[in-house]
Write a protein that holds these residues in place. Structure first.
Motif, mmCIF file in Angstrom:
data_model
loop_
_atom_site.group_PDB
_atom_site.id
_atom_site.type_symbol
_atom_site.label_atom_id
_atom_site.label_comp_id
_atom_site.label_asym_id
_atom_site.label_seq_id
_atom_site.Cartn_x
_atom_site.Cartn_y
_atom_site.Cartn_z
ATOM 1 N N GLY A 553 52.159 59.227 177.676
ATOM 2 C CA GLY A 553 52.603 58.396 176.566
ATOM 3 C C GLY A 553 53.141 57.039 176.989
ATOM 4 O O GLY A 553 53.541 56.243 176.135
ATOM 5 N N ALA A 578 44.221 51.093 173.899
ATOM 6 C CA ALA A 578 45.641 51.342 173.675
ATOM 7 C C ALA A 578 46.483 50.852 174.843
ATOM 8 O O ALA A 578 47.670 51.167 174.951
ATOM 9 C CB ALA A 578 45.890 52.834 173.440
ATOM 10 N N ASP A 601 56.899 47.062 173.885
ATOM 11 C CA ASP A 601 55.795 48.015 173.922
ATOM 12 C C ASP A 601 55.281 48.204 172.501
ATOM 13 O O ASP A 601 55.880 48.933 171.707
ATOM 14 C CB ASP A 601 56.273 49.341 174.519
ATOM 15 C CG ASP A 601 55.160 50.379 174.593
ATOM 16 O OD1 ASP A 601 53.992 50.005 174.401
ATOM 17 O OD2 ASP A 601 55.480 51.563 174.838
ATOM 18 N N ALA A 604 52.498 52.003 171.409
ATOM 19 C CA ALA A 604 52.851 53.424 171.544
ATOM 20 C C ALA A 604 52.095 54.290 170.536
ATOM 21 O O ALA A 604 51.599 55.373 170.871
ATOM 22 C CB ALA A 604 54.360 53.599 171.386
ATOM 23 N N ASP A 605 52.014 53.848 169.282
ATOM 24 C CA ASP A 605 51.311 54.639 168.260
ATOM 25 C C ASP A 605 49.829 54.769 168.601
ATOM 26 O O ASP A 605 49.223 55.841 168.413
ATOM 27 C CB ASP A 605 51.480 53.999 166.888
ATOM 28 C CG ASP A 605 52.920 54.091 166.378
ATOM 29 O OD1 ASP A 605 53.647 54.978 166.882
ATOM 30 O OD2 ASP A 605 53.304 53.294 165.504
ATOM 31 N N GLU A 606 49.225 53.696 169.097
ATOM 32 C CA GLU A 606 47.809 53.754 169.451
ATOM 33 C C GLU A 606 47.580 54.704 170.630
ATOM 34 O O GLU A 606 46.565 55.405 170.683
ATOM 35 C CB GLU A 606 47.291 52.355 169.795
ATOM 36 C CG GLU A 606 47.182 51.429 168.594
ATOM 37 C CD GLU A 606 46.409 50.159 168.928
ATOM 38 O OE1 GLU A 606 45.366 50.268 169.592
ATOM 39 O OE2 GLU A 606 46.864 49.074 168.536
ATOM 40 N N ARG A 607 48.526 54.766 171.562
ATOM 41 C CA ARG A 607 48.376 55.679 172.695
ATOM 42 C C ARG A 607 48.433 57.130 172.236
ATOM 43 O O ARG A 607 47.717 57.988 172.766
ATOM 44 C CB ARG A 607 49.456 55.416 173.755
ATOM 45 C CG ARG A 607 49.240 54.130 174.541
ATOM 46 C CD ARG A 607 50.064 54.111 175.814
ATOM 47 N NE ARG A 607 51.499 54.206 175.570
ATOM 48 C CZ ARG A 607 52.279 53.172 175.298
ATOM 49 N NH1 ARG A 607 51.765 51.946 175.255
ATOM 50 N NH2 ARG A 607 53.570 53.332 175.093
ATOM 51 N N ARG A 608 49.296 57.421 171.276
ATOM 52 C CA ARG A 608 49.373 58.798 170.763
ATOM 53 C C ARG A 608 48.049 59.206 170.111
ATOM 54 O O ARG A 608 47.578 60.333 170.288
ATOM 55 C CB ARG A 608 50.527 58.926 169.775
ATOM 56 C CG ARG A 608 51.888 59.097 170.441
ATOM 57 C CD ARG A 608 52.957 59.448 169.435
ATOM 58 N NE ARG A 608 53.303 58.311 168.585
ATOM 59 C CZ ARG A 608 54.246 57.422 168.881
ATOM 60 N NH1 ARG A 608 54.931 57.545 170.010
ATOM 61 N NH2 ARG A 608 54.514 56.421 168.070
ATOM 62 N N ALA A 609 47.454 58.308 169.355
ATOM 63 C CA ALA A 609 46.165 58.613 168.725
ATOM 64 C C ALA A 609 45.066 58.743 169.780
ATOM 65 O O ALA A 609 44.191 59.621 169.689
ATOM 66 C CB ALA A 609 45.815 57.525 167.719
ATOM 67 N N ARG A 611 45.417 59.693 172.834
ATOM 68 C CA ARG A 611 45.601 60.912 173.621
ATOM 69 C C ARG A 611 44.785 62.062 173.046
ATOM 70 O O ARG A 611 44.102 62.780 173.777
ATOM 71 C CB ARG A 611 47.091 61.286 173.664
ATOM 72 C CG ARG A 611 47.341 62.658 174.268
ATOM 73 C CD ARG A 611 48.803 62.964 174.398
ATOM 74 N NE ARG A 611 49.004 64.338 174.848
ATOM 75 C CZ ARG A 611 50.106 64.792 175.422
ATOM 76 N NH1 ARG A 611 51.131 63.971 175.620
ATOM 77 N NH2 ARG A 611 50.212 66.049 175.791
#
Length: 658
Positions: A553, A578, A601, A604-609, A611
């Motif tokens: 994350g 992301a 940063d 962060a939301d794009e990284r969660r999606a 993942r």
């Protein structure tokens, strides 16, 4: 492969064995020509003693000398000529000269015979099927030859060579008894050769390929493995198989590991699974693998065909990490029954590439390696850390994703600058510098820069990490003896136990490391997942390192060395969207501000999606999905093995029996 001249030069300058061997011959030649017998003796003795150490520690120098037609035999002849040249300045009789010259010639001949027979002995002591964790009861295995006869053969030759050099240099009068050491040297050399030949013939009688294959076959018939993990590459790539050993041990189905390279067996991590190393396709085909229903492949290697051609075995390509590299949707993949990927992104790559892999043959299993991420403790005085983990340069320019030559040195210079407030962990790919000299040079420069920065900052020495090994086996060098002892172990170290022990020693490693100390993370050091836990930001290339790091994350930066505009790059590398893209002309200080937390940063939301797209859902676990995928493929291969199993039972995110 071209020799890296600068690296060879550095090894000679820094390596005492190379200096002793090469310098001893040069000084010995001059001293022999001038008749300075004591100088000649000391120089040649240093050269002879340096030979075994040169071959063990400085392989690049050995290769360079061989390329220049200055191999060991030539060096031996040079030293003997230098020693006999001293006789021209001494009052030696013609008989002494004849005895020493004849002994020198016979020594060279005897060494050639010794090399031939010791090679035969070593070959006969190499089992047709080399094993680990397989009982070899019933196989008559002669005791291994003494280590000095085979493993330390260079020391034997050196000792015998000195028996001619010493009398040649020290003979001070005609008829000196010291010259009779020379025939003793010849006799010793031929005796060693005969001993090796006798051992080779005995092994040939009792350790034939048919005998070994029969014993291994008996074990396969008794254990009845249903799953085989196949690895056909060499030791530098064995990490690709090692990463799957814990997951394979967790399977409910009995499994076996099949290797094709002897050196890979020694590099393979600890496991309780039976391991078969079968270098010859002939011997592999001689084994009855009818109980194996599924074979798993971690890499697209040409010799995969030897297992793929076995009738009745369904195949699945599991790879060694998903990424947007072209290797992750290789047309070769269509030869497998199924292709197992981590998440929906892996499936989409094959759809878009249209390389002949049917969508129904793609199965999403997640990444079992990430089910239990390593979480070593961070120091209270943790220094903001950037992990630079570039990939290698690939087999050709089309797969040249490495940023080392374009971004690496500039990034390292900024991170290592005094007062940067950032710690650099550099994790090169094991294949770095294999094809491109510019990448190799950049790698060497970064390593030197890290060493210099640590010296400048006065940091303490880097801690030593000692991963778990089965010392009872690693200390045995005879292959047959090691296989026999391995099969006799009641409880060999498992991959799961080794993984737990590694995490414990990794935790100690990070606690012992001085805050702010920069480090080069090799394959012998902490695992990549352990490095992830220390990193505040990852800087990497198009590789599976990126996909795995998304599980943390935390922010990441992807280097764009393609020359394409950022939008075009993101279209080719969707896993980078992301993260932050670093072009070759962009300021690397932006990366350091992100590491220090000075830049917001915003992704962060794009990284969660991303993942979920790259790695699949968090539940059910990847190990569960792997188990179901194995069960489904077994059922499709052998309906009688899973009688009554319905395809719907295995319909979990693309896991279906066909």
């Amino acid at each position: 492969m071209a020799l890296p001249i600068k690296q060879v030069g550095r090894e000679i300058v820094r390596g005492v064995p190379a200096q002793a061997v090469i310098g001893g011959i040069v000084v010995g030649a001059v001293a022999g020509a001038l008749g300075a017998r004591w100088v000649c003796l000391v120089a040649l003795t240093a050269s002879v003693i340096g030979e075994p150490f040169l071959h063990r520690r400085q392989h690049l120098v050995v290769r360079a000398l061989r390329t220049l037609s200055l191999g060991l035999t030539v060096r031996i002849v040079f030293r003997l000529l230098c020693a006999t040249a001293v006789l021209a300045h001494r009052p030696a009789s013609s008989r002494d000269v004849f005895l020493l010259v004849l002994s020198s010639a016979l020594l060279v001949l005897g060494r050639a015979l010794y090399v031939f027979t010791s090679g035969r002995l070593t070959a006969r002591r190499n089992p047709a099927v080399e094993t680990r964790n397989v009982p070899l009861d019933g196989l008559d295995v002669p005791k291994p030859p003494p280590a000095w006869l085979t493993r330390w053969s260079g020391s034997v030759v050196s000792a015998v060579e000195l028996l001619i050099i010493v009398p040649a240099c020290l003979s001070s009068r005609p008829g000196s008894p010291v010259v009779w050491l020379a025939p003793v040297a010849v006799l010793a050399m031929f005796a060693a050769a005969i001993w090796c030949e006798l051992g080779a013939r005995r092994a040939e009688r009792t350790l034939g390929p048919a005998d070994v294959v029969a014993v291994v076959q008996r074990h396969l018939d008794e254990s009845r493995p249903a799953v085989a993990l196949y690895f056909g590459d060499g030791p530098r790539a064995v990490y690709q198989a090692n990463m799957w050993l814990p997951a394979l041990e967790r399977l409910s189905q009995p499994s076996v590991v099949v290797l094709r390279n002897r050196a890979s067996l020694g590099a393979l991590g600890p496991t309780r699974l039976p391991v078969l190393c079968v270098p010859s396709a002939e011997h592999l085909m001689a084994l009855d693998l009818s109980t194996v229903a599924v074979s798993l492949y971690v890499a697209n290697i040409g010799n995969n065909i030897h297992m793929l051609r076995v009738p009745g075995i369904r195949s699945a390509f599991i790879g060694h990490g998903d990424s947007d590299k072209k290797a992750s949707f290789n047309p070769y993949s269509r030869v497998y029954s199924q292709v197992w990927v981590a998440g929906p992104a892996g499936r989409q790559r094959y759809r878009e590439a249209a390389v002949g892999v049917h969508d129904g043959d793609v199965v999403e299993i997640g990444r079992p390696q990430l089910d239990e991420p390593a979480t070593p403790a961070r120091a209270d005085d943790h220094v903001p850390t950037v992990l630079y983990a570039p990939t290698w340069e690939g087999w050709d320019d089309e797969q040249a994703y490495s940023s080392l030559a374009t971004h690496g040195v500039a990034l390292a210079a900024s991170a290592l600058r005094e007062g940067s407030g950032v710690r650099l962990l550099y994790r090169p790919h094991p294949f770095t510098g294999r094809r491109d000299p510019a990448v190799a040079a950049a790698h060497a420069q970064i390593v030197e820069m890290i060493e210099e920065a640590n010296r400048r900052d006065g940091g303490s020495a880097e801690p030593v990490l000692e991963p778990a090994t089965d010392n009872a086996l690693t200390e045995i060098h005879d292959r047959f003896e090691r296989a026999v002892r391995s099969g006799q172990l009641d409880a060999p170290l498992s991959a799961l136990e080794a993984e737990a022990q590694l995490r414990a020693v990794e935790d100690q490693y990070w606690r012992a490391m001085a805050p702010g100390r920069h480090a080069v993370m090799t394959q012998q050091g902490p695992s990549l997942l352990s490095c992830f836990a220390q990193a505040d930001v990852l800087v990497t290339d198009v590789s599976s390192v990126l996909s795995d790091f998304v599980s943390t994350g935390r922010p990441y930066v992807v280097c764009n060395n393609s020359g394409a505009a950022e939008d075009d790059f993101l279209a080719e590398v969707p896993s980078a969207r992301a993260g932050h893209v670093l072009g070759p002309d962009q300021d690397v200080e932006d990366v350091l501000r992100l590491v220090r937390g000075e830049s917001p940063d915003l992704l962060a939301d794009e990284r969660r999606a991303l993942r979920r797209e790259l790695l699949g859902p968090d539940s059910p676990s990847s190990q569960y999905r792997l188990e179901r995928a194995v069960e489904a493929l077994i059922a499709s291969a052998r309906p009688e093995v899973r009688e009554g199993v319905q395809a719907s039972e295995f319909h979990i995110e693309g896991v279906t029996a066909r």
